[in-house]
Structures are given as structure tokens and as C-alpha cells.
Design a protein around this motif. Structure first.
Motif, PDB file in Angstrom:
ATOM      1  N   ARG A  29      -6.420  16.343  -2.421  1.00  0.00           N
ATOM      2  CA  ARG A  29      -6.243  17.485  -1.508  1.00  0.00           C
ATOM      3  C   ARG A  29      -7.563  18.197  -1.269  1.00  0.00           C
ATOM      4  O   ARG A  29      -7.805  18.718  -0.184  1.00  0.00           O
ATOM      5  N   VAL A  34      -5.728  20.572   4.226  1.00  0.00           N
ATOM      6  CA  VAL A  34      -4.330  20.327   4.595  1.00  0.00           C
ATOM      7  C   VAL A  34      -3.717  21.507   5.330  1.00  0.00           C
ATOM      8  O   VAL A  34      -2.678  21.362   5.956  1.00  0.00           O
ATOM      9  N   CYS A  92       0.926  17.153   6.536  1.00  0.00           N
ATOM     10  CA  CYS A  92       0.907  17.767   5.210  1.00  0.00           C
ATOM     11  C   CYS A  92       1.441  19.182   5.345  1.00  0.00           C
ATOM     12  O   CYS A  92       1.090  19.885   6.294  1.00  0.00           O
ATOM     13  N   VAL A  98       3.236  15.328   1.596  1.00  0.00           N
ATOM     14  CA  VAL A  98       3.346  14.463   2.761  1.00  0.00           C
ATOM     15  C   VAL A  98       4.713  13.798   2.731  1.00  0.00           C
ATOM     16  O   VAL A  98       5.134  13.283   1.701  1.00  0.00           O
TER      17      VAL A  98
END
Length: 168
Positions: A29, A34, A92, A98
Motif C-alpha cells: 500500500r 490508494v 481500492c 481490493v
């Protein structure tokens, strides 16, 4: 993205939750933003047998190059059709989860309905992520490790860890 292109590295264990969401590990991440409204991945079946997640812009570049190299033959058209049929854009959420579509998860032997088949392995491949079942990853990686030296040689890098000397 944080700075420049993402660099997804390493092997990470994860679990698909009952809603079919996959939590990206923090190390992955951290490579992308995201929370950016335009951020998204595209997931597609890879020739290795994994699912490949590419940042949307990278996927568009990859798909354009694939289409440009394809001829008009039945085999090339069949390959493009297979890729397109097994591809889906995914987003996301703000927690870095996800939602991979169930039919794509099924292609690698993963399902959200069966607790015993929710485990996955995420493998960083520099600018893309590969999603495997644990058994699929073990089978593929054991063979790949056996071919590593010849693969590095073919790519032009020394396989023994030494530095190549320019001009030598």
C-alpha cells in the motif's frame, strides 16, 4: 503513487475476506496512493497462472503494446480475446482493500465462500503484483528458482551476484 513508479517487492501472505476483498499489506500500500480518486488496478489472468494486478496506467500501456504486436492471425486474436475475457478493473477502498471478482479468483483456486480456500500469496514483480493460491505459488516458484541463474544470464546480468564490468 508515492514517488515515481511503484516498486512492489517481496512475498506477502493475505486473506480474501467473506465479501471477497483482499487487504493489501502495508508494504505494498505504501507504494501507491490508494486514496487518490483516480487510482485503480486492473487485474488479469497472467500466462504464469497467476492473477496480475497492474496500476491502471501501466495496464493501459501493456495492453496497447500487446495489441500493437498482435497480428491478424487466429492465434493472436484468440490470445487477445482470452486476455480481455479474464480482465477486470478493480478499485481500492480507503483501507487499501481490493475486490477481485469471484470468477477471476476461481481461476487460481481461491474462493471467498470456503474458509479453507481464502488464503492468497501476493508477489511483488517491480511494477505489478501477482496473486496466487499458496499451492500455486509454491509450485511455480520452485521451478522458477531452478531457472534463476540461466534467466539472469539471458537478461544480461551476472547470476553469481558479482557486478558486471562495463566494456569487459
Amino acid at each position: 503513487m508515492v514517488l515515481g513508479e511503484p516498486r512492489f517487492l517481496g512475498v506477502h501472505a493475505a486473506t480474501v475476506d467473506p465479501e471477497g476483498r483482499l487487504q493489501l499489506p502495508a508494504a505494498l500500500r505504501d507504494e501507491v496512493n490508494v486514496r487518490a480518486p483516480e487510482f485503480g488496478f486492473v487485474v488479469t489472468l497472467d500466462g504464469s497462472g497467476s492473477l496480475c494486478l497492474r496500476v491502471r496506467e501501466r495496464f493501459e500501456e501493456w495492453a496497447a503494446a500487446l495489441r500493437a504486436r498482435a497480428g491478424q492471425g487466429q492465434g493472436d486474436r484468440g490470445t487477445l480475446l482470452t486476455v480481455a475475457a479474464h480482465t477486470a478493473p478493480v478499485r481500492c477502498d480507503k483501507q487499501g482493500r481490493v475486490r477481485v471478482p469471484d470468477p477471476l479468483l476461481a481461476l487460481i483456486g481461491v474462493t471467498r465462500e470456503d474458509r479453507a480456500r481464502r488464503e492468497v500469496v501476493l508477489v511483488g514483480a517491480f511494477d505489478e503484483l501477482h496473486l496466487w493460491s499458496p499451492a500455486g505459488w509454491e509450485e511455480w516458484s520452485s521451478g522458477a528458482r531452478g531457472r534463476l541463474a540461466s534467466g539472469l544470464d539471458a537478461l544480461g546480468g551476472p547470476s553469481d551476484g558479482s557486478r558486471a564490468i562495463p566494456g569487459a
